[in-house]
Design an enzyme around this catalytic site. Structure first.
Site, PDB file in Angstrom:
ATOM      1  N   CYS A 153     -44.608 -51.559  42.292  1.00 47.65           N
ATOM      2  CA  CYS A 153     -45.435 -50.750  41.493  1.00 47.65           C
ATOM      3  C   CYS A 153     -45.633 -49.426  42.096  1.00 47.65           C
ATOM      4  O   CYS A 153     -46.798 -48.733  41.802  1.00 47.65           O
ATOM      5  CB  CYS A 153     -46.980 -51.568  41.420  1.00 47.65           C
TER       6      CYS A 153
ATOM      7  N   CYS B  92     -47.216 -56.134  40.078  1.00 53.99           N
ATOM      8  CA  CYS B  92     -46.193 -55.194  39.718  1.00 53.99           C
ATOM      9  C   CYS B  92     -46.609 -54.435  38.579  1.00 53.99           C
ATOM     10  O   CYS B  92     -47.608 -54.491  38.264  1.00 53.99           O
ATOM     11  CB  CYS B  92     -44.953 -56.234  39.332  1.00 53.99           C
TER      12      CYS B  92
ATOM     13  N   CYS C   1     -51.381 -48.897  44.106  1.00 53.60           N
ATOM     14  CA  CYS C   1     -51.980 -50.205  44.774  1.00 53.60           C
ATOM     15  C   CYS C   1     -52.994 -49.277  45.938  1.00 53.60           C
ATOM     16  O   CYS C   1     -52.614 -48.842  46.504  1.00 53.60           O
ATOM     17  CB  CYS C   1     -50.971 -50.908  45.212  1.00 53.60           C
TER      18      CYS C   1
END
Length: 136
Positions: free
Chosen positions: A87, A13, A91
């Protein structure tokens, strides 16, 4: 994942201070040494959210000594399952990995009454995940 290896699950996160820490705490608690658990954040805070700590303590899970960690490419590469929680696109994506995005409210700035339902939903999702990644 091969049948004789321990799966690695990474929770990501933004701040690695609430949702991902609660998820990692539940998975570690429920799976023990059957799963390797990692958590990280794209912009980690300097400490775990105290309300998340209190909410998990109500479940008998201590995350008070965890430290938010920065998301690294290496952590993603070594993981079999990558679960993101708000997020965005930060990523890294690698072929052959299982990715899930769990849409959950951010517990930052919320009181315990608001964090409990987030915690409970995380637990529910962890129980489903365990059923999918561990042999019966």
């Amino acid at each position: 994942m091969s049948d004789n290896s321990i799966p690695t699950v990474l929770f990501v996160c933004v701040h690695n201070a609430g949702r991902s820490q609660m998820a990692a705490g539940y998975l570690q608690h429920l799976a023990g040494d059957r799963v390797q658990v990692l958590s990280a954040g794209s912009a980690p805070k300097d400490q775990i959210n105290p309300v998340a700590i209190d909410a998990m303590a109500e479940e008998g899970i201590d995350i008070a000594h965890n430290v938010p960690k920065v998301l690294t490419t290496e952590a993603v590469q070594e993981s079999d399952v990558v679960i993101t929680m708000g997020c965005g696109d930060v990523c890294p994506v690698f072929p052959g990995k299982r990715y899930e995005d769990w849409e959950l409210d951010d517990p930052a700035g919320q009181g315990i009454e608001s964090v409990r339902p987030i915690r409970d939903e995380i637990k529910r999702r962890i129980e489903v995940l365990l059923g999918e990644i561990l042999p019966a």
